[in-house]
Scaffold this motif. Structure first.
Motif, PDB file in Angstrom:
ATOM      1  N   ARG B  82      43.362  57.545  22.764  1.00 52.35           N
ATOM      2  CA  ARG B  82      43.242  56.318  23.539  1.00 52.35           C
ATOM      3  C   ARG B  82      42.547  55.278  22.695  1.00 52.35           C
ATOM      4  O   ARG B  82      41.498  55.538  22.105  1.00 52.35           O
ATOM      5  N   LEU B  90      42.637  48.919  27.975  1.00 49.44           N
ATOM      6  CA  LEU B  90      43.467  49.848  27.219  1.00 49.44           C
ATOM      7  C   LEU B  90      44.308  49.093  26.196  1.00 49.44           C
ATOM      8  O   LEU B  90      44.973  48.128  26.541  1.00 49.44           O
ATOM      9  N   ARG B  93      48.028  54.092  23.659  1.00 52.08           N
ATOM     10  CA  ARG B  93      47.876  55.533  23.860  1.00 52.08           C
ATOM     11  C   ARG B  93      48.890  56.240  22.974  1.00 52.08           C
ATOM     12  O   ARG B  93      49.962  55.697  22.709  1.00 52.08           O
ATOM     13  N   GLN B 143      49.016  50.496  52.557  1.00 49.19           N
ATOM     14  CA  GLN B 143      50.182  51.304  52.186  1.00 49.19           C
ATOM     15  C   GLN B 143      49.774  52.624  51.543  1.00 49.19           C
ATOM     16  O   GLN B 143      50.621  53.391  51.098  1.00 49.19           O
ATOM     17  N   LYS B 145      48.266  52.589  48.733  1.00 52.82           N
ATOM     18  CA  LYS B 145      48.369  52.306  47.292  1.00 52.82           C
ATOM     19  C   LYS B 145      46.968  52.130  46.723  1.00 52.82           C
ATOM     20  O   LYS B 145      46.121  51.481  47.331  1.00 52.82           O
ATOM     21  N   THR B 146      46.748  52.672  45.551  1.00 57.08           N
ATOM     22  CA  THR B 146      45.469  52.465  44.880  1.00 57.08           C
ATOM     23  C   THR B 146      45.397  51.037  44.372  1.00 57.08           C
ATOM     24  O   THR B 146      46.269  50.592  43.629  1.00 57.08           O
ATOM     25  N   ARG B 149      39.955  51.259  41.127  1.00 55.54           N
ATOM     26  CA  ARG B 149      39.355  52.584  40.992  1.00 55.54           C
ATOM     27  C   ARG B 149      37.889  52.478  40.617  1.00 55.54           C
ATOM     28  O   ARG B 149      37.480  51.527  39.934  1.00 55.54           O
ATOM     29  N   VAL B 178      43.284  47.516  38.870  1.00 58.07           N
ATOM     30  CA  VAL B 178      44.716  47.761  38.773  1.00 58.07           C
ATOM     31  C   VAL B 178      45.374  46.397  38.697  1.00 58.07           C
ATOM     32  O   VAL B 178      45.018  45.483  39.453  1.00 58.07           O
ATOM     33  N   ARG B 179      46.296  46.257  37.777  1.00 57.09           N
ATOM     34  CA  ARG B 179      46.902  44.960  37.541  1.00 57.09           C
ATOM     35  C   ARG B 179      47.511  44.370  38.804  1.00 57.09           C
ATOM     36  O   ARG B 179      48.228  45.053  39.537  1.00 57.09           O
ATOM     37  N   GLY B 180      47.215  43.104  39.057  1.00 53.06           N
ATOM     38  CA  GLY B 180      47.824  42.405  40.185  1.00 53.06           C
ATOM     39  C   GLY B 180      47.023  42.479  41.463  1.00 53.06           C
ATOM     40  O   GLY B 180      47.417  41.926  42.474  1.00 53.06           O
ATOM     41  N   TYR B 181      45.896  43.162  41.436  1.00 51.94           N
ATOM     42  CA  TYR B 181      45.086  43.281  42.652  1.00 51.94           C
ATOM     43  C   TYR B 181      43.694  42.692  42.410  1.00 51.94           C
ATOM     44  O   TYR B 181      42.667  43.367  42.561  1.00 51.94           O
TER      45      TYR B 181
END
Lengths: 254, 538
Positions: B82, B90, B93, B143, B145-146, B149, B178-181
């Motif tokens: 990583r 990130l 990988r 939903q 959905k994560t 985190r 998380v992307r977009g949230y």
């Protein structure tokens, strides 16, 4: 960035399953993957538990006035992002037609994504439409799930004829047998015939399996809950073939 | 305004894709924090399996100082690499079957693209290991959905060579978006900042881990950085520099013996060369007898390592040559390569034997003794002069010499003239580098820069000459030993000699441009000012 579209003239042949599972497998291997759900029905979006967008922005996006990244959501799986479905994509043909070069427009939109992703996989709606044409001109290869029936083969033949006349000369077409039910004699017959046909069928075929349909119930990609099932292994073999096909440069059609 | 709210706002402004780390001090009860989170958010918790990872970097911390962190952990029989930026984003990988050593061992992809140009020929070495145990809390939306985190982690650091003892770090809490949230991430961050008042972690995970095992990032650099007092007596100042150079030699010895990569020998040789340069250029400052003795001993040391370095460079050049050749010639290239490797192994053996010898051990101990004491009754008159005056005089003198020799080169292009100029440039550059700290950066740095460019040209010319000479010797050896495929290898060798000779001609053309740049009146004026400001007498 390599680009792949899961496409078929017919609906209900396993496009979403293939697009979702291959995208997941690629991400597991360490690649950065974007799955673009072009289908206004939003099946892939649903399977990854993302809320589809219903209003606002689609026109601007397709006209290139809005960054595609704004519609991107990270999935629950590292390395895999989803460009979520938009209900307005049902009007995509009309919206694209308003642009200067509708068939080239999608290719233009995806260029900024090349910096961020190694693979872009489209889940396409069925039918030969202006949007489908736009996809043909934007991607390296079409992955065409084909159920082993006579009528499916006819549709594939139709697609080939269409692409020869109006498609880009360096587009690869990769059909594979999908939802294969070994109990049906028609399926068995067609599977045997397929290899001899001039469509370039991939060797791997994906069996019909209820685990695959479970994706919409569990809302997780197949390998995440059924790592060693037959269908998962078939998709893994399919993914290897797709990668190998895109390693070698495409031959230009005469 | 409430301090925590201010902090929350500033964190919001910086929010993006970057995770945020917090440290749980003894004032904070992880269980209580857990309960608070459970009460306010829909969570899925997962106890993470115990994980171990090892961080890697080059000996000279190339990744660290570019803000990159590379870690490797074992998972299901493979090694997962990583690459992250210091703030936790990130950046790549990859999966490999053995621990990564060189850039060429990495599979093609984002990770290799990010680091290959940085680490180049240096080997990746294990820095520190970490044993982590923790929990991941996934915040869910309607939903399921994560959307963001939280990693609650308890880590222990260990030396990767020894594994024990393990040193625990303070528990940490990391928010991974998380992307977009973005909104959900903001909500959670504000909750944690205002609710629990956790302090944001100081620095990144790797820095903390290193501190835990007593290592400091940047504990080795190939650059020579010695603080000098301009008014210090010259011999005191020079001894400080020489001591720093001795430390560099010692620092590289282990890597050199273990043949980890080519740069350990390179840095070792540079330190020896710089040492010899001081011994040679300050004859009137250091006491005569010892100076003469050590000059001879370091000349011996430098001479022994020369052939090994030349072969290192030559083998690297051959690897580069591969891409210029069609595949049919690869077998011939391999025969040539084998011959060079054979020579390389022999030279290396000689050199390591010299390092193991009593003579070398005596040199190091006597040298250290010499550097630790002062000149005493052997002190030369010039030794008391402030270093800044002596340094400026030497620099000016050496510059004038280089200018003069450079003008000899242009019309005739004789290899001896080029060689002399190369020596002048090296001496001048070392002088500027030793005493850089005492001078105004505006004056010294541009000069060092154009000097480096000129030196690179001259160095390339020299390398091409050495390689042609080596290839001629190899051709003779191939003719004698006649291994399988020797004729093709011989033909290839001839072709390469020709190619290198042509390249030399091209390099000589670039020389005049480089020299004009160096000898430009602007540089001369800068140097004049520099020397005058230091009280020297140009």
């Amino acid at each position: 960035m390599k680009t792949l579209a899961c496409y078929s003239i017919k609906g209900g042949v396993g496009k979403t399953a293939a697009a979702s599972v291959l995208a997941y497998l690629a991400a597991q291997e360490g690649k950065r993957v974007l799955l673009w759900d072009l289908d206004p029905q939003g099946a892939a979006t649903f399977c990854f538990r993302v809320k589809p967008k219903t209003r606002g922005g689609a026109k601007k996006l397709l006209h290139g006035k809005r960054n595609p990244a704004s519609l991107v959501r990270g999935t629950d799986y590292e390395g895999l992002d989803l460009l979520r479905a938009h209900f307005a994509f049902r009007n995509m043909d009309r919206i694209l037609d308003e642009t200067r070069k509708p068939t080239r427009q999608l290719g233009r939109l995806i260029r900024p994504l090349a910096r961020e992703y190694d693979w872009l996989i489209f889940d396409c709606p069925p039918g030969i439409t202006l949007s489908a044409e736009a996809v043909f001109f934007a991607v390296d290869a079409l992955l065409v799930p084909t159920v082993p029936t006579t009528l499916s083969l006819r549709a594939l033949e139709q697609l080939h004829w269409y692409l020869r006349r109006k498609g880009p000369s360096n587009l690869r077409v990769l059909p594979f047998l999908s939802m294969v039910d070994g109990r049906k004699s028609l399926h068995r017959q067609v599977c045997q015939q397929a290899a001899a046909l001039p469509f370039g069928f991939l060797e791997s075929h994906v069996p019909y399996a209820s685990e695959v349909e479970q994706m919409a119930v569990r809302r997780r990609p197949l390998p995440a809950y059924a790592r060693s099932s037959r269908a998962t292994r078939a998709f893994a073999a399919l993914w290897e073939e797709v990668q190998a096909a895109l390693q070698t440069p495409a031959k230009r059609k005469k | 305004m409430d301090k925590d709210l201010i902090r929350a706002s500033s964190l919001r402004l910086r929010a993006g894709a970057t995770p945020t780390r917090f440290t749980l001090t003894t004032d904070h009860d992880p269980a209580k924090l857990n309960d608070e989170l459970t009460a306010s958010f829909k969570l899925r918790r997962r106890r993470d399996s115990e994980r171990e990872a090892v961080y890697f970097d080059t000996f000279d911390w190339r990744l660290y100082f570019k803000g990159l962190r590379l870690s490797a952990s074992e998972q299901r029989g493979a090694i997962l690499l990583r690459l992250e930026s210091a703030d936790g984003q990130l950046r790549g990988r990859a999966s490999v079957s053995t621990a990564p050593a060189f850039a060429a061992d990495l599979p093609p992809g984002q990770l290799r693209d990010e680091i290959a140009g940085l680490i180049r020929m240096r080997r990746l070495l294990p820095l520190v290991g970490v044993h982590t145990q923790g929990e991941t809390l996934s915040v869910l939306d309607k939903q399921g959905k994560t959307v963001v985190r939280v990693h609650l982690e308890q880590s222990e650091a260990f030396d990767p060579e020894r594994r024990e003892p393990r040193r625990p770090l303070s528990p940490s809490l990391q928010i991974v978006p998380v992307r977009g949230y973005k909104a959900e991430r903001r909500r959670l961050t504000e909750f944690i900042v205002t609710g629990s008042g956790l302090p944001e972690a100081d620095g990144d995970a790797l820095t903390e881990l290193l501190a835990a095992i007593g290592r400091h990032p940047g504990d080795y650099t190939s650059r020579l950085i010695v603080g000098l007092d301009p008014d210090a007596p010259a011999d005191v100042a020079l001894r400080r520099i020489l001591r720093a150079l001795l430390d560099k030699m010692k620092a590289n010895e282990d890597g050199l013996r273990r043949d980890l990569d080519t740069e350990f020998l390179h840095d070792f040789r540079v330190a020896v060369r710089r040492t010899r340069s001081i011994l040679g250029q300050f004859k009137d400052v250091l006491p005569g007898g010892p100076r003469h003795h050590f000059a001879a001993e370091f000349r011996w040391l430098g001479g022994l390592s020369g052939p090994v370095r030349d072969l290192d460079v030559h083998l690297m050049a051959l690897s580069d040559e591969r891409v210029n050749l069609p595949p049919e010639r690869y077998p011939a290239l391999d025969v040539l390569r084998d011959q060079l490797c054979h020579d390389h192994d022999a030279e290396r053996k000689n050199f390591i034997a010299a390092l193991d010898s009593k003579r070398y051990a005596r040199l190091l101990s006597k040298w250290k003794t010499f550097l630790d004491k002062d000149s005493g009754k052997n002190r030369q008159p010039a030794a008391a002069t402030p270093i800044v005056r002596i340094a400026s005089q030497r620099i000016w003198k050496r510059y004038r010499r280089a200018e003069k020799d450079g003008r000899e080169v242009a019309p005739h292009g004789k290899p001896e003239a080029l060689h002399q100029l190369r020596i002048d440039c090296k001496k001048l550059r070392y002088l500027l580098e030793f005493f850089r700290g005492m001078f105004d950066a505006d004056a010294a740095d541009p000069l060092i820069k154009s000097l480096k460019q000129l030196q690179d040209i001259l160095g390339e010319h020299q390398d091409l000459q050495v390689q042609q000479d080596r290839l001629r010797k190899t051709a003779r050896d191939l003719g004698k030993s006649r291994p399988a495929g020797w004729v093709d290898a011989l033909l290839l060798t001839g072709g390469l000699i020709e190619r290198y000779s042509q390249r030399q001609a091209t390099v000589r053309q670039r020389f005049s441009a480089g020299f004009s740049q160096f000898a430009h009146t602007r540089n001369r004026a800068r140097l004049r000012r520099l020397v005058a400001a230091a009280g020297g007498d140009p």
